[in-house]
Motif scaffolding. Structure first.
Motif, short mmCIF file in Angstrom:
data_model
loop_
_atom_site.label_atom_id
_atom_site.label_comp_id
_atom_site.label_asym_id
_atom_site.label_seq_id
_atom_site.Cartn_x
_atom_site.Cartn_y
_atom_site.Cartn_z
N PRO A 1 0.85 -1.37 -0.02
CA PRO A 1 -0.09 0.01 -0.01
C PRO A 1 0.77 1.33 0.11
CG PRO A 1 -0.11 -1.20 2.31
CD PRO A 1 0.81 -1.99 1.27
N SER B 1 -4.59 1.38 -3.62
CA SER B 1 -4.13 0.84 -2.23
C SER B 1 -3.56 1.92 -1.27
CB SER B 1 -3.54 -0.43 -2.27
OG SER B 1 -3.46 -0.92 -0.97
N ARG C 1 -3.15 3.85 2.42
CA ARG C 1 -3.22 3.78 3.74
C ARG C 1 -3.34 5.05 4.54
NH1 ARG C 1 1.00 -0.75 6.18
NH2 ARG C 1 0.07 -2.66 5.12
N LEU D 1 -0.81 2.74 9.79
CA LEU D 1 -2.09 2.38 9.89
C LEU D 1 -2.67 3.52 10.69
CD1 LEU D 1 -1.93 -1.23 10.83
CD2 LEU D 1 -2.65 -0.35 8.41
#
Length: 344
Positions: free
Chosen positions: A52, A123, A125, A341
């Motif tokens: 990602p 993708s 994050r 994250l």
């Protein structure tokens, strides 16, 4: 022998289950939302296999030029960019972290659309947004970089009728308070600032005024140590070295603010320290699906608060300083997987 075969079969089924789970999870995570018949679907899927990514978003060409000329962004060899919906998404790395950067264009609609494309197609994050801003706070000036904790839309109004009674909300501005001469009549009356309707995954719609950046990412940013540039060019340097300030508030509206009275009002009424045209839109689009987001804004002007016009453009210096802080932040993100994250 029969008793020993059962746990072996159980382990086999367990392995098969995890294999298929991993396969389908990886497939859906790396596949874009582009239609299967889209000519660039396979290209984007191949790009996402490298992810990602961290999405790096800026609004102005001067800010995009700062990325290109800095040398910090290293384009990917196989597919350095892809053009989608009129925008060019650049694929590469910054300090070893996989990044997709894109110039959104000015104002909140362009910013929101661009971030949504990033989230839907790639993708991603998290979103790092950097750019220039006007200062509405006398304690921050040219070249300084603000890392706000909250941003609000201050361009959404309910415009009241002339001579209407003042409502219960304290989020109002009465234009008669700014009459010149003071005894003159102002038929513009009063406007009341409106909250935004925030739609979030798994949550009912709620009205919000202040939009927060990701708290974990903000805590990481607070620990950054970055030496900012002082000189706009070879002949013009600021008297003091700019600084990075944390935890202030930002204002976003589809207006380029160059008015000392309104600048003063925004700071007094809402406590905003910077004004721009995109930050709140970027934050709102990202927090709707709970994607981490943070903002870095370099001060390029004083939003009408300058004592006199400056012949020297400080936009490039503000862009570079904001980019320096953003790059340092991305570098820190790359050191530990859990930081990407946005979780504690």
């Amino acid at each position: 022998m029969a008793m020993e075969s059962k746990p072996s079969i159980g382990r086999l089924w367990c392995l098969l289950f995890f294999f298929f789970f991993f396969f389908f999870f990886s497939f859906f995570r790396c596949s874009s939302s582009l239609p299967s018949a889209h000519p660039l679907r396979s290209v984007v899927d191949q790009i996402n296999e490298r992810g990602p990514f961290v999405g790096l978003v800026m609004a102005y060409s001067a800010e995009a030029d700062a990325v290109e000329s800095s040398g910090w962004f290293v384009p990917a060899n196989a597919q350095p960019y892809v053009d989608l919906y009129g925008r060019r998404f650049h694929i590469g790395t910054i300090r070893g972290v996989h990044v997709v950067y894109v110039m959104s264009g000015q104002r909140r609609l362009n910013a929101g659309i661009t971030v949504q494309i990033l989230l839907d197609v790639f993708s991603v994050r998290g979103i790092v947004h950097f750019g220039t801003a006007g200062s509405a706070n006398d304690s921050i000036s040219f070249g300084d970089v603000s890392v706000p904790k909250f941003a609000a839309f201050t361009g959404s109004w309910t415009w009241k009728k002339f001579n209407s009674l003042k409502g219960s909300s304290n989020q109002e501005i009465s234009f008669s308070e700014y009459n010149v001469p003071a005894e003159g009549k102002n038929l513009l009356s009063t406007v009341e600032f409106k909250p935004e309707e925030l739609y979030s995954v798994g949550q009912p719609m709620k009205e919000v005024f202040w939009l927060p950046v990701n708290s974990r990412w903000f805590q990481i940013a607070e620990k950054l140590e970055v030496e900012l540039e002082r000189c706009a060019n070879k002949t013009y340097c600021l008297p003091n070295t700019p600084k990075v300030v944390f935890g202030l508030k930002a204002s976003t509206a589809d207006v380029f603010l160059d008015n000392a009275a309104y600048r003063k009002f925004l700071f007094k009424k809402f406590g905003v320290s910077t004004v721009d045209e995109e930050s709140a839109a970027v934050i709102m689009t990202a927090i709707s699906p709970a994607v981490p987001v943070i903002v870095f804004r370099g001060v390029s002007d004083l939003a009408g608060g300058e004592a006199h016009w400056s012949s020297t453009s400080l936009s490039d210096l503000a862009s570079l300083n904001a980019l320096k802080v953003a790059v340092k932040f991305i570098e820190v993100l790359g050191r530990k997987e859990h930081l990407l994250l946005g979780k504690d």
